[in-house]
Each structure stands twice: as structure tokens, then as C-alpha cells.
Design an enzyme around this catalytic site. Structure first.
Site, mmCIF file in Angstrom:
data_model
loop_
_atom_site.group_PDB
_atom_site.id
_atom_site.type_symbol
_atom_site.label_atom_id
_atom_site.label_comp_id
_atom_site.label_asym_id
_atom_site.label_seq_id
_atom_site.Cartn_x
_atom_site.Cartn_y
_atom_site.Cartn_z
ATOM 1 C CB SER A 329 -0.938 -0.004 1.210
ATOM 2 O OG SER A 329 -1.917 -1.018 1.085
ATOM 3 C CG ASP A 353 -14.515 -0.667 0.406
ATOM 4 O OD1 ASP A 353 -14.704 -1.740 -0.211
ATOM 5 O OD2 ASP A 353 -13.735 -0.561 1.378
ATOM 6 C CG ASP A 368 -10.672 -2.746 1.742
ATOM 7 O OD1 ASP A 368 -10.500 -1.842 0.926
ATOM 8 O OD2 ASP A 368 -10.329 -2.674 2.938
ATOM 9 C CG HIS A 374 -12.407 1.356 4.063
ATOM 10 N ND1 HIS A 374 -11.607 1.682 5.123
ATOM 11 C CD2 HIS A 374 -11.831 0.285 3.474
ATOM 12 C CE1 HIS A 374 -10.558 0.853 5.171
ATOM 13 N NE2 HIS A 374 -10.679 -0.002 4.181
ATOM 14 C CB CYS A 387 -9.952 2.438 0.914
ATOM 15 S SG CYS A 387 -11.327 1.622 0.091
#
Length: 631
Positions: A329, A353, A368, A374, A387
Site C-alpha cells: 500500500s 466500498d 479489501d 470503508h 482502502c
């Protein structure tokens, strides 16, 4: 009985005179030949034989130079020289090698390690005149060997300069090490025309700065012109050209900062690179575990070499610039910048999401990290809460080729240009790359997972540090630089090495501000690194990351408790501070460390606290100079 026949004296006399004439003529011819040869040698070849005789009378003894020192930004010595005695064998002059080794062992202590190293050097370095058996002799050992020299032909005690790395294992990959020259080294020196300057030298830089700056550190060989007698013994010194020591390297590294970073890792394996984002200066460069460079100075014994090479921790690998890992990430701020700059997204655009993303027309779910999702997510929240679903969709909308072209501006997929040899370029995949490499078409699913730094993409911690420095300084890509200046050992004059700008990217100011603000909120309540930012006296901007070590089956959930320690996720963190006026940018990677926010980010916080506040981590011994802060 017949009367005896009388000899013809006259005939015999004539024969004798004839033989005498021939003998005289032969003697004259020999004399003429001898005189001719003497004339040729004494007159015609006078200059040649005079020079040869002079060469026999005069011997040129090379004097190897002292190697240049390496010092950190505050003057702390990181690589130095010291003088010591060593016992060496000229194998061609030793009659019975095994007996000689035994005889030496009866006089001084020779360990099995000394013997193993000697035999290794004997196999690898037969072209050298002498081979060391034991280094760093005591005064008593020198005296014993000198007294018994008449019994040990081919054995000499010599004074040598040795290299020492007082910083220990922490800087071993940066400093590198020197070792005895081999055939390949000699051929390289010969091809470059530098071999004459290595007369009398037996060591050369093998890795790290010792290798990259070899010609700067080595210096210039001197010569002693000695008159010798018929037995080859030195009679007197006729002339001397003194050696010139190599130039010193003044580094950007901060030894104290380096020590803090190493201590912060604890027992973890991994790497950290800290840069000054305003000029590319390398402030710290950690690769754990390391090794002791002093083992290599005069040949490492086979057992120690085997232990280093066979270790599952791979201490010989410089993880900072040769370790390649998925960015996880930590790629998201760069993806977000690409989305804004290319117009694929606006900062206010949102998605919902539910905890997964599916490619239109497919039932496959890309999950996720937060199972429940989220909810409504904009660009700011996508970075703060990391996210995944936001970036799955963003990657699908951008396409792999546009991702490749924009991410390459941050240096991904290419070498950073650091002043060390052997850097890895990592991998930034594209449609063309896969076709060339695998002869297969690119798949949309591969684009989706590339959006969260998984799949084919691989980076080094050094690349991540250089990339996040661009967000810190506003778009300038500096080549990371370890050496700040070169200092002449005689005049003490310093030649500063200017920072090298490899590229500039003109970010839209509002886009840059959006990314920076989101990264700053990563370390605030609601962010993935809130723990590392708690109580900070300055603002940190960062991004956490978690990189999978192996692929998981569809619908399989990651559970660190059920996985071997070496198969657990890598923890990553990139950051800069202070966020409003950055003075330091870094990348941290902890192998099998799990989550970036809980493992990698706290390491970065300790580094920031020391560099910006002079604060030493709790439990770390305080050493001289620790109270100084970086500039």
C-alpha cells in the site's frame, strides 16, 4: 732376427712442427674470438651491460600508500588504517611447507582458523609473492620469529597497514570491504592502465564504497631506490619517492542516526533508507542483518564464509538497494497523484466500498483488508485508511500502461543512481514487458492488484525513499548520494560533490497539497499509523504498507498465527518530516513484520525523533555525539 728399424727423426720433427703451427693458429683464432667478444661486450654493448649491472646493484622497492579514511557528516571515523606485524611465507622459497607450518606453530600460537585462511589464500593467490599466515603479531611473537629466522627460509615478518571498520556490522554493506587482489582484479587494473600504481599493494576494494571509490581511496605508490650487495642485502638508501595516501571520503551519513535506526529494528530483519529530500544526501542506510567487514580484510577463512553464505538470514545481501519487494500500500500516494495529474480522478470523487471490488462482468471479488469495507470513500480517505477497493477500481480505470508511464516518473523500475555499484532496478510491469518476458497477454486482473502494490511490481527500499522524497520536496528527483566531499590528505582541501538532479516533475500545487494532507492524517486518529504519530512534537506525513510474501487462495483469510514466521507479510512505511518543511524522508521495510503501522512506522518515529529532536530511544546506550541533531 731382423735388425730394428730406426725412426726418421727429420720426418717426425716436420710433423711436430706442422701440428704446432695448427695449434698456434687455433690458439690465435680463439684469442681473436675472445678479443672480439670482449670488444663487443665492453664497447658495442657497454650501455646495455652497464644498465644491467646497475640494476643488479640497485633495487626499486615499492612503498604502498595508506588508504584514505571514511568519515561521517560529523567527523566520526567509519573506516581507518592501523599498522601491525604479520608473518608471511614465500612459498617458492619454502622447502617443506608442512614442516615449516609445524615449526612456526611451535614458536607462536597458530590457530586452525589461521591455517584454513592460509590454505584458502594459497589456492586463490598463487601469483602473489608472499601469503600471510598470521596477522597482528605481538611484540613477543615478532622477537621470537626474528630470533629463529635462520631456521625458517622463506618466512618473513613484515609491517603492514590493515583496514579497520569500527562501525561494526551496521554499516558493513555501505562501507563494503577490501580483500586481496585476484587474477580478475589484476586484469582489470592492467586493462585500465592502473596496474603500475598497484606495485606492492595486495588489497583492493571489493564491495560498497571501498569498491565504488577505489581509485580515490587507494592513493599513489612510492618507491625506495636501494643499493644492494652481491648477496642481495640492502646497503643504503639512494633515493626515495614517498607514497601519497589516498583521499578521504567525507560522507553524508550520520553515524548516530544509523545506530538509532539499527537499534529500532531490534531482532527484525529488514532495511531502512533515510534521505535529505532537499539534496538527496543519504543520512542512514540500514540492512539487517549485516556482517563484519573486518573478516575480509586479509582473507576470510572457509568456515566463516560458509556460515555467512548458508545463513537463512542472508547477511551478505544489501536489502536497502538489492532487496526487491512488492511495495504494497505504500504505492497508493503515488497512484493517487497519478490519478489527479492524469485527470482520471478528482479529489472529491467518491466510491462506495462494501469490502471488495469486482471487475464488471465478473463474479470474482478482490477483497479489501477491512472485511466490512470503508463505506463512502474519497481520495483523502483512501490514503488515510488505506482502502484497497478504491485503488482496485482506480487501477482498472487507469490501465496498466498509463500506470507504468506515470509511476516511472517517481523512479520505479529504474536505478536511483546512488554512488554504489550493483544497485537493483526493481520491476515496473507493463503490457509490453509481459509480452517480451512471458510471451503472454496482459490480464485485467493483473492491473487490479497492481493498484495496491501487489503482482509483478517490485521495488527496493532505496527506490521508495527516493520516490517519497519527491512528494516531500515538490517534484525533484535527486540521485541518492553517500559521499559529500573528497578531502586531500596533504592539503586538507575538500572537493564538494554537488547533488545530482535526475529529473523534475511539475506537480500541480493543489494536487501535491492534497496528497501531503492525506499522508499527514495517516498518523492522526483514524489513520493506519496513528500509534506512531501519537505525541509527536512535529508533524509526520507517511503511508503504511503490507506486502504479501505468498499468494492466498480465493476467499482464504490471512492469519499470521497459522503461518510460518518467514512467510508472514512484510511491513512497510514511507514518510517525511516535518510535513510542512521536510528535512528527512525515509522508507522502512521489516521482513515478515506484519502490519506497517504497528511494526515499520514505530521504527521511523524513533529515527525522526533522533534526527529532529536529538532524542535517543529508551534502552539505547548513549554514546559520544548522540546529543547532536542533524542539519
Amino acid at each position: 732376427m731382423a735388425a730394428p728399424q730406426l725412426k726418421d727423426l727429420q720426418l717426425e720433427l716436420e710433423r711436430f712442427r706442422g701440428r704446432l703451427k695448427w695449434a698456434a693458429a687455433f690458439a690465435v683464432l680463439l684469442a681473436l674470438a675472445l678479443l672480439g667478444r670482449l670488444f663487443f661486450m665492453q664497447v658495442m654493448r657497454y650501455d646495455h651491460y652497464r644498465a644491467q649491472a646497475e640494476a643488479n646493484r640497485i633495487t626499486l622497492l615499492p612503498s604502498p600508500p595508506g588508504r584514505g579514511l571514511m568519515l561521517d557528516r560529523k567527523g566520526a571515523v567509519l573506516a581507518e588504517n592501523y599498522s601491525a606485524y604479520t608473518v608471511e611465507l614465500t612459498v617458492s622459497k619454502v622447502g617443506d611447507l608442512e614442516k615449516t607450518l609445524t615449526d612456526i606453530g611451535k614458536l607462536i600460537a597458530i590457530t586452525p582458523k589461521d591455517i584454513r585462511r592460509f590454505r584458502k589464500l594459497l589456492d586463490e593467490s598463487r601469483q602473489f609473492e608472499t601469503i600471510p599466515l598470521k596477522n597482528r603479531l605481538s611484540d613477543e611473537e615478532v622477537a621470537i620469529l626474528a630470533a629463529n629466522r635462520y631456521r625458517l627460509p622463506g618466512v618473513e615478518v613484515k609491517a603492514r597497514l590493515f583496514r579497520n571498520y569500527p562501525a561494526g556490522e551496521g554499516l558493513s554493506h555501505v562501507m563494503g570491504y577490501i580483500g586481496r587482489m585476484n587474477d580478475q582484479d589484476l586484469q582489470t587494473l592492467k586493462d585500465s592502465g592502473r596496474l603500475v600504481n598497484y606495485k606492492g599493494s595486495v588489497h583492493i576494494g571489493k564491495t560498497g564504497l571501498e569498491q565504488s571509490y577505489e581509485s580515490t581511496l587507494h592513493g599513489r605508490t612510492g618507491f625506495d631506490q636501494m643499493e644492494t650487495d652481491a648477496s642481495g642485502r640492502a646497503v643504503r638508501l639512494l633515493a626515495r619517492v614517498p607514497p601519497v595516501s589516498g583521499h578521504d571520503l567525507l560522507l553524508n551519513l550520520d553515524k548516530g542516526l544509523q545506530a538509532v535506526a539499527e537499534h529500532a529494528f531490534g531482532a527484525y530483519r529488514g532495511a531502512l533508507v533515510a534521505l535529505d529530500p532537499n539534496n538527496g544526501a543519504v543520512l542512514a542506510m540500514v540492512s539487517k542483518p549485516g556482517f563484519d567487514g573486518n573478516l575480509f580484510v586479509d582473507g576470510i577463512d572457509p568456515l566463516s564464509w560458509k556460515e555467512l553464505n548458508d545463513s537463512p538470514d542472508r547477511p551478505m545481501v544489501n536489502r536497502a538497494m538489492n532487496g526487491i519487494y512488492p511495495p504494497g500500500s505504500t504505492i497508493k500516494p503515488f497512484m493517487a497523484m497519478a490519478a489527479l495529474e492524469t485527470g482520471v480522478r478528482k479529489a472529491t470523487d467518491t466510491i462506495f466500498d462494501p469490502g471488495y471490488y469486482s471487475i464488471p462482468g465478473s463474479s470474482h471479488r478482490y477483497r479489501d483488508w477491512r472485511k466490512e469495507g470503508h463505506g463512502v470513500v474519497d481520495l483523502h480517505k483512501s490514503i488515510v485508511q488505506s482502502c484497497d477497493s478504491y485503488y482496485y477500481r482506480l487501477a482498472a480505470d487507469m490501465g496498466i500502461d498509463r500506470m507504468h508511464d506515470y509511476l516511472s516518473r517517481f523512479g520505479f523500475g529504474s536505478k536511483t543512481g546512488i554512488d554504489l555499484e550493483g544497485e537493483s532496478a526493481g520491476l515496473l510491469p507493463s503490457r509490453d514487458w509481459k509480452e517480451r518476458r512471458w510471451h503472454k497477454p496482459w490480464l485485467i486482473g493483473e492491473t487490479v492488484i497492481a493498484g495496491i502494490g501487489q503482482g509483478y511490481q517490485l521495488v527496493t527500499p532505496l527506490q521508495l525513499a527516493a520516490a517519497v522524497s519527491m512528494l516531500a520536496n515538490g517534484g525533484t528527483y535527486y540521485a541518492p548520494q553517500l559521499v559529500r566531499a573528497v578531502r586531500d590528505p596533504l592539503t586538507r582541501q575538500e572537493t564538494v560533490i554537488a547533488p545530482r538532479i535526475l529529473r523534475r516533475v511539475n506537480f500541480q500545487p493543489e494536487h501535491l497539497q492534497e496528497i501531503r494532507a492525506a499522508m499527514a492524517d495517516v498518523l492522526k486518529p483514524g489513520g493506519t499509523a496513528v500509534g506512531a504519530g501519537a505525541g509527536a512534537e512535529y508533524q509526520i506525513a507517511g503511508k503504511t504498507g503490507t506486502a504479501q510474501v505468498f499468494s492466498m487462495k480465493h476467499n482464504e483469510r490471512y492469519d499470521a498465527r497459522r503461518i510460518s514466521q518467514r512467510l508472514r507479510d512484510h511491513a512497510l512505511f514511507v514518510a517525511f518530516a516535518p510535513a510542512d518543511k521536510p528535512r528527512i524522508a525515509l522508507a522502512v521495510l521489516v521482513e515478515n513484520g506484519g502490519h506497517g503501522g504497528s511494526t515499520a512506522a514505530p521504527i521511523a518515529r524513533k529515527v525522526f525523533d533522533y534526527y529532529l529532536l536529538g532524542r535517543i530511544p529508551q534502552g539505547m546506550p548513549k554514546t559520544s555525539g548522540d546529543e547532536q541533531t542533524g542539519d
